[in-house]
Design an enzyme around this catalytic site. Structure first.
Site, PDB file in Angstrom:
ATOM      1  N   SER A  58       0.832  -1.207   0.000  1.00  0.00           N
ATOM      2  CA  SER A  58       0.000   0.000   0.000  1.00  0.00           C
ATOM      3  C   SER A  58       0.862   1.251   0.000  1.00  0.00           C
ATOM      4  CB  SER A  58      -0.881   0.020   1.247  1.00  0.00           C
ATOM      5  OG  SER A  58      -1.635  -1.154   1.342  1.00  0.00           O
ATOM      6  N   ASN A  59       0.289   2.369  -0.446  1.00  0.00           N
ATOM      7  CA  ASN A  59       1.057   3.620  -0.434  1.00  0.00           C
ATOM      8  C   ASN A  59       1.291   4.077   1.013  1.00  0.00           C
ATOM      9  OD1 ASN A  59      -0.986   5.626   0.400  1.00  0.00           O
ATOM     10  ND2 ASN A  59      -2.000   5.006  -1.481  1.00  0.00           N
TER      11      ASN A  59
END
Ligand code: SAH
Length: 226
Positions: free
Chosen positions: A72-73
């Site tokens: 995930s970012n």
């Protein structure tokens, strides 16, 4: 492999500075909990992705980690950690044992491990668990327990948890997990399929309150193991 890791830490100075910029960006994006920001500043995100992607590790973007999965970012990792700690408006609370579902490359687990005594993290893909276990050992992260299994059922043997974080999207809240929350604890997850929202469920005694926050985009939570 140890040698490979050492040669990769050669970019250490640069990456510390780059991480500092990432933390400033997280602050601008609204992350308030200083303990979470400090953790994000410490965990070497570039060592959790393939070397070819290293230079992009601190961008605000999701990156492939193999097996059709993504890391995930940074913003969403920080946001979920902040919500797990009740730290949206300022300092949150320290956590004892945390359950993560979706170990992936181990980055989010490593961040959570800075905020908790222990992180139990499940992934349904055996090969990914094996690879990540080696990586965590090499990075000397000793308070993450990677486990192979279907996270849909949680980890009863280790319950109750001070927080549960699900890193894959599902159409409903897995009911078995609610009973594994400690009193006062929260479950944070992306809820939905095509359209997903970040959802927080807090347990107070036998009461569960559910809140729906911003739109998010995660890979799906899949049944069974691989
Ligand atoms: N937190 C991870 C990102 C995970 S991506 C990181 O920092 O890298 C989502 C992960 O959830 C994938 O690795 C996928 O294999 C796993 N997953 C999907 N369904 C699952 C399930 N039912 N049980 C456990 N893990 C699952």
């Amino acid at each position: 492999m140890v040698e490979a890791m050492n040669s990769r830490t050669g970019i250490g100075m640069t990456s510390a500075r780059t991480r500092g910029r990432m933390v400033e960006r997280l602050r601008e994006q609204g992350i308030r909990d200083e303990v979470v920001l400090a953790a994000m500043g410490e965990v070497p995100r570039h060592l959790f992705v393939d070397q070819a992607l290293e230079s992009r590790a601190y961008e605000d973007t999701a990156l492939p980690i193999g097996f059709g999965q993504t890391i995930s970012n940074p913003y969403i990792v920080a946001r979920m950690a902040e919500l797990a700690r009740h730290g949206e408006a300022g300092p949150g609370r320290p956590l004892g044992r945390v359950l993560e579902i979706g170990l992936g490359c181990g980055y989010q687990a490593a961040v959570l491990a800075k905020l908790a005594r222990e992180v139990v993290s499940l992934d349904r893909i055996a090969q990914l668990v094996g690879k990540t276990r080696v990586r965590l050992r090499e990075l000397r992260i000793n308070n993450v327990r990677p486990k192979h299994g279907d996270g849909m059922h949680g980890a009863k043997d280790f319950a109750p948890f001070d927080a549960i974080v699900i890193a894959a999207a599902f159409g409903e809240v897995p009911q078995e997990l609610l009973s594994q929350l400690a009193d006062g604890a929260r479950l944070v997850m992306p809820l939905g399929h095509a359209a997903q929202t970040l959802c927080v469920i807090e347990r107070n005694g036998d009461q569960f309150t559910e809140r729906h926050l911003e739109a998010v985009k995660f890979v799906p939570l899949l049944p069974g193991v691989a």
